[in-house]
Motif scaffolding. Structure first.
Motif, mmCIF file in Angstrom:
data_model
loop_
_atom_site.group_PDB
_atom_site.id
_atom_site.type_symbol
_atom_site.label_atom_id
_atom_site.label_comp_id
_atom_site.label_asym_id
_atom_site.label_seq_id
_atom_site.Cartn_x
_atom_site.Cartn_y
_atom_site.Cartn_z
ATOM 1 N N MET A 10 0.831 -1.193 0.000
ATOM 2 C CA MET A 10 0.000 0.000 0.000
ATOM 3 C C MET A 10 0.877 1.260 0.000
ATOM 4 O O MET A 10 0.616 2.180 -0.750
ATOM 5 N N ILE A 11 1.896 1.268 0.843
ATOM 6 C CA ILE A 11 2.751 2.468 0.915
ATOM 7 C C ILE A 11 3.453 2.705 -0.420
ATOM 8 O O ILE A 11 3.558 3.840 -0.873
ATOM 9 N N ASP A 12 3.890 1.639 -1.071
ATOM 10 C CA ASP A 12 4.567 1.800 -2.362
ATOM 11 C C ASP A 12 3.616 2.369 -3.415
ATOM 12 O O ASP A 12 4.020 3.190 -4.238
ATOM 13 N N HIS A 13 2.371 1.943 -3.381
ATOM 14 C CA HIS A 13 1.364 2.462 -4.315
ATOM 15 C C HIS A 13 1.144 3.951 -4.066
ATOM 16 O O HIS A 13 1.115 4.758 -5.001
ATOM 17 N N ILE A 14 1.018 4.329 -2.807
ATOM 18 C CA ILE A 14 0.823 5.741 -2.443
ATOM 19 C C ILE A 14 2.058 6.554 -2.807
ATOM 20 O O ILE A 14 1.952 7.653 -3.354
ATOM 21 N N ARG A 15 3.229 6.011 -2.521
ATOM 22 C CA ARG A 15 4.481 6.700 -2.842
ATOM 23 C C ARG A 15 4.555 6.969 -4.356
ATOM 24 O O ARG A 15 4.884 8.069 -4.790
ATOM 25 N N SER A 16 4.206 5.973 -5.156
ATOM 26 C CA SER A 16 4.219 6.116 -6.613
ATOM 27 C C SER A 16 3.219 7.183 -7.070
ATOM 28 O O SER A 16 3.533 8.012 -7.925
ATOM 29 N N LEU A 17 2.024 7.159 -6.493
ATOM 30 C CA LEU A 17 1.007 8.156 -6.833
ATOM 31 C C LEU A 17 1.499 9.565 -6.518
ATOM 32 O O LEU A 17 1.352 10.485 -7.336
ATOM 33 N N LEU A 18 2.089 9.756 -5.355
ATOM 34 C CA LEU A 18 2.549 11.087 -4.951
ATOM 35 C C LEU A 18 3.730 11.549 -5.792
ATOM 36 O O LEU A 18 3.900 12.751 -6.008
ATOM 37 N N GLU A 19 4.533 10.625 -6.269
ATOM 38 C CA GLU A 19 5.626 10.999 -7.166
ATOM 39 C C GLU A 19 5.082 11.484 -8.506
ATOM 40 O O GLU A 19 5.666 12.338 -9.147
ATOM 41 N N GLN A 20 3.936 10.949 -8.929
ATOM 42 C CA GLN A 20 3.301 11.375 -10.176
ATOM 43 C C GLN A 20 2.591 12.714 -10.034
ATOM 44 O O GLN A 20 2.395 13.416 -11.014
ATOM 45 N N HIS A 21 2.174 13.046 -8.818
ATOM 46 C CA HIS A 21 1.478 14.302 -8.529
ATOM 47 C C HIS A 21 2.281 15.047 -7.463
ATOM 48 O O HIS A 21 1.918 15.017 -6.289
ATOM 49 N N PRO A 22 3.382 15.646 -7.838
ATOM 50 C CA PRO A 22 4.275 16.245 -6.824
ATOM 51 C C PRO A 22 3.639 17.436 -6.092
ATOM 52 O O PRO A 22 3.519 18.521 -6.630
ATOM 53 N N MET A 23 3.162 17.184 -4.876
ATOM 54 C CA MET A 23 2.570 18.230 -4.046
ATOM 55 C C MET A 23 3.650 19.021 -3.305
ATOM 56 O O MET A 23 3.459 20.170 -2.975
ATOM 57 N N ILE A 24 4.755 18.329 -3.050
ATOM 58 C CA ILE A 24 5.877 18.972 -2.376
ATOM 59 C C ILE A 24 7.157 18.559 -3.108
ATOM 60 O O ILE A 24 7.233 17.466 -3.654
ATOM 61 N N PRO A 25 8.138 19.447 -3.123
ATOM 62 C CA PRO A 25 9.386 19.149 -3.845
ATOM 63 C C PRO A 25 10.300 18.234 -3.034
ATOM 64 O O PRO A 25 11.279 18.664 -2.446
ATOM 65 N N VAL A 26 9.931 16.961 -2.975
ATOM 66 C CA VAL A 26 10.723 15.997 -2.212
ATOM 67 C C VAL A 26 10.728 14.679 -2.978
ATOM 68 O O VAL A 26 9.777 14.364 -3.700
ATOM 69 N N ASN A 27 11.780 13.937 -2.832
ATOM 70 C CA ASN A 27 11.879 12.619 -3.449
ATOM 71 C C ASN A 27 11.154 11.626 -2.544
ATOM 72 O O ASN A 27 11.687 11.191 -1.535
ATOM 73 N N PHE A 28 9.919 11.272 -2.892
ATOM 74 C CA PHE A 28 9.141 10.360 -2.067
ATOM 75 C C PHE A 28 9.791 8.993 -1.971
ATOM 76 O O PHE A 28 9.602 8.290 -0.989
ATOM 77 N N GLY A 29 10.562 8.614 -2.983
ATOM 78 C CA GLY A 29 11.258 7.335 -2.952
ATOM 79 C C GLY A 29 12.297 7.255 -1.850
ATOM 80 O O GLY A 29 12.580 6.185 -1.330
#
Length: 81
Positions: free
Chosen positions: A1-20
């Protein structure tokens, strides 16, 4: 689940951070998440997982970390099933 969310947030960058590279329990607000960005994040999550966050979950704590978000999304997807 966290990996799915992490991938989604990387596609929609709300903050300038490397979610990975972000720890699951890292504070997203400390990383630059604003209240406006948290609303954008919520909308992206609702669309991706076909859920709706109830008012009781619309708190700073819910969106404070990837782990908290995953917990909330897991709860909501279980209820929807």
């Amino acid at each position: 689940m966290i990996d799915h969310i992490r991938s989604l947030l990387e596609q929609h960058p709300m903050i300038p951070v490397n979610f990975g590279a972000l720890a699951d329990d890292a504070n997203l607000y400390d990383a630059g998440l604003t209240s406006f960005a948290s609303v954008q994040m919520m909308l992206a999550l609702e669309e991706e997982f076909d859920i709706e966050f109830p008012e009781t979950m619309l708190t700073r704590r819910t969106f404070a970390s990837l782990a908290n978000i995953a917990d909330a999304v897991s709860q909501l997807t279980r209820k929807a099933a």
